[in-house]
Design a protein around this motif. Structure first.
Motif, PDB file in Angstrom:
ATOM      1  N   ARG A 307       0.832  -1.208   0.000  1.00 50.58           N
ATOM      2  CA  ARG A 307       0.000   0.000   0.000  1.00 50.58           C
ATOM      3  C   ARG A 307       0.869   1.261   0.000  1.00 50.58           C
ATOM      4  O   ARG A 307       0.649   2.181  -0.812  1.00 50.58           O
ATOM      5  CB  ARG A 307      -0.904  -0.007   1.237  1.00 50.58           C
ATOM      6  CG  ARG A 307      -1.807   1.222   1.376  1.00 50.58           C
ATOM      7  CD  ARG A 307      -2.327   1.301   2.798  1.00 50.58           C
ATOM      8  NE  ARG A 307      -1.253   1.506   3.758  1.00 50.58           N
ATOM      9  CZ  ARG A 307      -1.277   1.092   5.030  1.00 50.58           C
ATOM     10  NH1 ARG A 307      -2.325   0.422   5.491  1.00 50.58           N
ATOM     11  NH2 ARG A 307      -0.247   1.335   5.831  1.00 50.58           N
ATOM     12  N   ASP A 308       1.869   1.307   0.899  1.00 58.11           N
ATOM     13  CA  ASP A 308       2.636   2.535   1.108  1.00 58.11           C
ATOM     14  C   ASP A 308       3.706   2.773   0.049  1.00 58.11           C
ATOM     15  O   ASP A 308       4.049   3.927  -0.241  1.00 58.11           O
ATOM     16  CB  ASP A 308       3.300   2.509   2.489  1.00 58.11           C
ATOM     17  CG  ASP A 308       2.283   2.556   3.615  1.00 58.11           C
ATOM     18  OD1 ASP A 308       1.120   2.924   3.349  1.00 58.11           O
ATOM     19  OD2 ASP A 308       2.634   2.212   4.763  1.00 58.11           O
ATOM     20  N   TYR A 309       4.261   1.682  -0.515  1.00 55.35           N
ATOM     21  CA  TYR A 309       5.385   1.846  -1.440  1.00 55.35           C
ATOM     22  C   TYR A 309       5.062   1.470  -2.877  1.00 55.35           C
ATOM     23  O   TYR A 309       5.911   1.589  -3.750  1.00 55.35           O
ATOM     24  CB  TYR A 309       6.591   1.024  -0.941  1.00 55.35           C
ATOM     25  CG  TYR A 309       7.037   1.451   0.434  1.00 55.35           C
ATOM     26  CD1 TYR A 309       7.750   2.633   0.622  1.00 55.35           C
ATOM     27  CD2 TYR A 309       6.723   0.694   1.554  1.00 55.35           C
ATOM     28  CE1 TYR A 309       8.141   3.039   1.884  1.00 55.35           C
ATOM     29  CE2 TYR A 309       7.110   1.081   2.828  1.00 55.35           C
ATOM     30  CZ  TYR A 309       7.815   2.267   2.985  1.00 55.35           C
ATOM     31  OH  TYR A 309       8.191   2.674   4.241  1.00 55.35           O
ATOM     32  N   ILE A 312       0.067   3.576  -3.300  1.00 55.49           N
ATOM     33  CA  ILE A 312      -0.015   5.042  -3.172  1.00 55.49           C
ATOM     34  C   ILE A 312       0.876   5.751  -4.192  1.00 55.49           C
ATOM     35  O   ILE A 312       0.435   6.707  -4.856  1.00 55.49           O
ATOM     36  CB  ILE A 312       0.304   5.486  -1.729  1.00 55.49           C
ATOM     37  CG1 ILE A 312      -0.807   5.006  -0.786  1.00 55.49           C
ATOM     38  CG2 ILE A 312       0.475   6.999  -1.638  1.00 55.49           C
ATOM     39  CD1 ILE A 312      -0.565   5.293   0.679  1.00 55.49           C
ATOM     40  N   PRO A 313       2.156   5.329  -4.396  1.00 54.72           N
ATOM     41  CA  PRO A 313       2.957   5.962  -5.448  1.00 54.72           C
ATOM     42  C   PRO A 313       2.371   5.816  -6.850  1.00 54.72           C
ATOM     43  O   PRO A 313       2.571   6.682  -7.704  1.00 54.72           O
ATOM     44  CB  PRO A 313       4.311   5.233  -5.341  1.00 54.72           C
ATOM     45  CG  PRO A 313       4.392   4.810  -3.913  1.00 54.72           C
ATOM     46  CD  PRO A 313       2.987   4.446  -3.541  1.00 54.72           C
ATOM     47  N   LYS A 319      -6.590   9.584  -8.406  1.00 56.15           N
ATOM     48  CA  LYS A 319      -6.683   9.919  -9.833  1.00 56.15           C
ATOM     49  C   LYS A 319      -7.913   9.319 -10.498  1.00 56.15           C
ATOM     50  O   LYS A 319      -7.877   8.921 -11.664  1.00 56.15           O
ATOM     51  CB  LYS A 319      -5.407   9.460 -10.544  1.00 56.15           C
ATOM     52  CG  LYS A 319      -4.156  10.168 -10.024  1.00 56.15           C
ATOM     53  CD  LYS A 319      -2.916   9.818 -10.825  1.00 56.15           C
ATOM     54  CE  LYS A 319      -1.705  10.598 -10.326  1.00 56.15           C
ATOM     55  NZ  LYS A 319      -0.491  10.314 -11.120  1.00 56.15           N
ATOM     56  N   GLY A 320      -8.989   9.261  -9.723  1.00 54.83           N
ATOM     57  CA  GLY A 320     -10.234   8.763 -10.293  1.00 54.83           C
ATOM     58  C   GLY A 320     -10.478   7.300  -9.980  1.00 54.83           C
ATOM     59  O   GLY A 320      -9.569   6.558  -9.622  1.00 54.83           O
ATOM     60  N   VAL A 326      -7.470   0.054 -11.331  1.00 51.81           N
ATOM     61  CA  VAL A 326      -6.284  -0.435 -12.040  1.00 51.81           C
ATOM     62  C   VAL A 326      -5.104  -0.540 -11.077  1.00 51.81           C
ATOM     63  O   VAL A 326      -4.339  -1.516 -11.108  1.00 51.81           O
ATOM     64  CB  VAL A 326      -5.939   0.492 -13.230  1.00 51.81           C
ATOM     65  CG1 VAL A 326      -4.593   0.109 -13.841  1.00 51.81           C
ATOM     66  CG2 VAL A 326      -7.031   0.442 -14.281  1.00 51.81           C
ATOM     67  N   ASN A 327      -4.958   0.463 -10.195  1.00 49.26           N
ATOM     68  CA  ASN A 327      -3.864   0.448  -9.219  1.00 49.26           C
ATOM     69  C   ASN A 327      -3.988  -0.734  -8.260  1.00 49.26           C
ATOM     70  O   ASN A 327      -2.982  -1.357  -7.888  1.00 49.26           O
ATOM     71  CB  ASN A 327      -3.837   1.759  -8.431  1.00 49.26           C
ATOM     72  CG  ASN A 327      -3.403   2.942  -9.268  1.00 49.26           C
ATOM     73  OD1 ASN A 327      -2.780   2.770 -10.322  1.00 49.26           O
ATOM     74  ND2 ASN A 327      -3.738   4.140  -8.834  1.00 49.26           N
TER      75      ASN A 327
END
Length: 494
Positions: A307-309, A312-313, A319-320, A326-327
């Motif tokens: 999640r953090d590395y 989130i990056p 971004k929607g 997708v992320n």
């Protein structure tokens, strides 16, 4: 008279007999370590030196001269992180961070994924390379992620790099978590190094509970179910009825949880006895009522790291909605690939990523309508959610465990087309002890958290002599039921 050759055989690395938390050698190793560690307990430098030496020896006993990779990794990231922090040029900072990422991931990629991509190139007829058949260094996935989180946190100015190389080597090689995690972050661990070593009753009770619980999960539940039932099912699912296969999947769900969380519990318990508090890695994950909750409870150190590395990056939810889904999918695909160089793991990660995206849609829909149902309807839906989530996770475990896609689909085929429920009595008579152990495991897993706290408090009230007696009696009982050949932990391969 001492047999020197026998002694050397015990003390030197043996490829077919690596040191394990549940091995007889580890009990002697840990007893010797604890006595020396307590003797130097007043000195911070003494504690660091003793712990580091024992940790490096522990790693040597686990994977031989690959212990050098831990030392080299520590040297590289200790220096790179300091250059990043003390360099004012932003472009240079970024270049050094990229170098750290390339070196760490490059090392991991070389040992873990080279043969996988050689196989793809050969399958596509682009070339005909010979596989390198490299031995995967134990724990490399875990300490690689710890190195990366450290340099990234330094780059983000979230932590200051340590001044002492021995402190960093100690953090990276800390033997309780070295081979199979949890993935510990420097920000949580390094500040504890300089704190005075104080062991109170709560530490003793909590540590004892975690070690006993971990050994019980690993030896009594995981190893027993695996050796006496589940391994037969997954060796060739087509030879078994659908009912046997389904129960084998339930059994594997218990095995992987008890195996991995058992080792994590032991790591936390040993750390607690030596003055360190490591964040928990599991929180009764099969109690989850949705897949999002499951990943907050399962392998917490990995899911929070991703999640953090990574998530989130990549943009997270900033971004929607489509990009967020997708992320999530990309994050879990990479998380699956982290587990091993296999299409099975990638598919496993893709299924979880897709499920997380779908669950995010559901949660957003509920939020827009003021939340979910309440009262008895809410309770029924929560129970239904737990049952559905557990079975979805079990379905995914089939691909995680199976050696090939063909084996996975063969097992599914048996469940769907050749269930044969009428064999249940014969099956029960053949595996009575296994099914009772499975039932016990599920009952223990679904007990409320306060039962765990009551047990910890009870152990913390015992005098030292009584605590020693409890541990000795438990270990003796363990020896009576454990198999003669220790079962290799599942996550040792990752």
């Amino acid at each position: 008279m001492i047999d020197v050759n026998k002694l050397l055989e015990i003390l030197l690395y043996q490829k077919d007999d690596p040191i394990l938390f549940n091995s007889a050698f580890f009990f002697y190793f840990f007893a010797a370590f604890l006595l020396i560690y307590l003797a130097v307990g007043r000195s911070k430098e003494g504690r660091v030196a003793v712990f580091t030496i024992f940790s490096l020896y522990f790693f040597y006993k686990a994977c031989g001269y690959y212990v050098g990779l831990v030392i080299i990794s520590a040297i590289v990231d200790f220096n790179l992180s300091r250059w990043i922090y003390y360099t004012e040029d932003k472009r240079k900072q970024k270049s050094l961070l990229i170098l750290s990422i390339i070196l760490n991931l490059g090392l991991l990629f070389f040992f873990k994924y080279t043969d996988f991509f050689i196989g793809i190139v050969n399958d596509l007829k682009l070339a005909n390379f010979q596989p390198l058949k490299l031995l995967l260094p134990i724990g490399i996935s875990f300490y690689t992620f710890e190195n990366l989180s450290y340099t990234i946190d330094v780059y983000r100015r979230e932590i200051k790099p340590v001044d002492s190389f021995m402190d960093y080597l100690f953090f990276l090689s800390f033997f309780p978590k070295l081979m199979m995690g949890p993935i510990v972050r420097a920000a949580d661990f390094i500040p504890q190094i300089s704190q005075p070593y104080v062991l109170d009753k709560d530490d003793i009770g909590k540590g004892m509970y975690l070690i006993i619980a971990g050994l019980f999960k690993k030896v009594v539940i995981s190893d027993f179910i695996n050796q006496n039932f589940v391994q037969y099912i997954f060796d060739d699912p087509s030879k078994h009825t659908g009912l046997e296969c389904l129960l084998g999947v339930y059994g594997y769900a218990l095995i992987i949880y008890c195996d991995f969380s058992g080792y994590s519990d032991m790591a936390l318990g040993i750390a607690r006895w030596t003055g360190f508090k490591i964040p928990p890695n599991f929180d009764s994950p099969y109690q989850s009522s949705n897949i999002t909750e499951f990943w907050r409870r399962w392998h917490i150190s990995l899911s929070s790291w991703l999640r953090d590395y990574l998530y989130i990056p990549l943009g997270g939810n900033r971004k929607g909605k489509i990009r967020q889904y997708v992320n999530l999918l990309l994050t879990m695909l990479i998380g699956g690939f982290w587990h091993g160089a296999s299409w099975n793991f990638i598919f496993w990660g893709a299924m979880h990523g897709g499920a997380l995206a779908v669950d995010k849609v559901r949660l957003d829909w509920l939020k827009a309508r003021g939340g979910g149902a309440t009262g008895w309807v809410g309770t029924v839906m929560k129970v239904g959610g737990v049952i559905f989530t557990f079975h979805f996770v079990c379905f995914c475990w089939i691909f995680f465990k199976a050696s090939t896609f063909q084996d996975a689909w063969a097992l599914i085929h048996q469940v769907v087309y050749d269930f044969q429920p009428e064999v249940w009595l014969e099956l029960y008579n053949g595996y009575t002890a296994v099914f009772w152990v499975m039932l016990l495991a599920f009952i223990l897993h679904f007990l409320p958290g306060r039962m765990e706290r009551y047990t910890e408090q009870g152990l913390s009230r015992l005098p030292v002599v009584a605590s020693v007696v409890v541990m000795v009696v438990f270990i003796w009982l363990l020896v009576q039921v454990k198999s003669t050949q220790p079962m290799m932990p599942i996550y040792l391969q990752f």
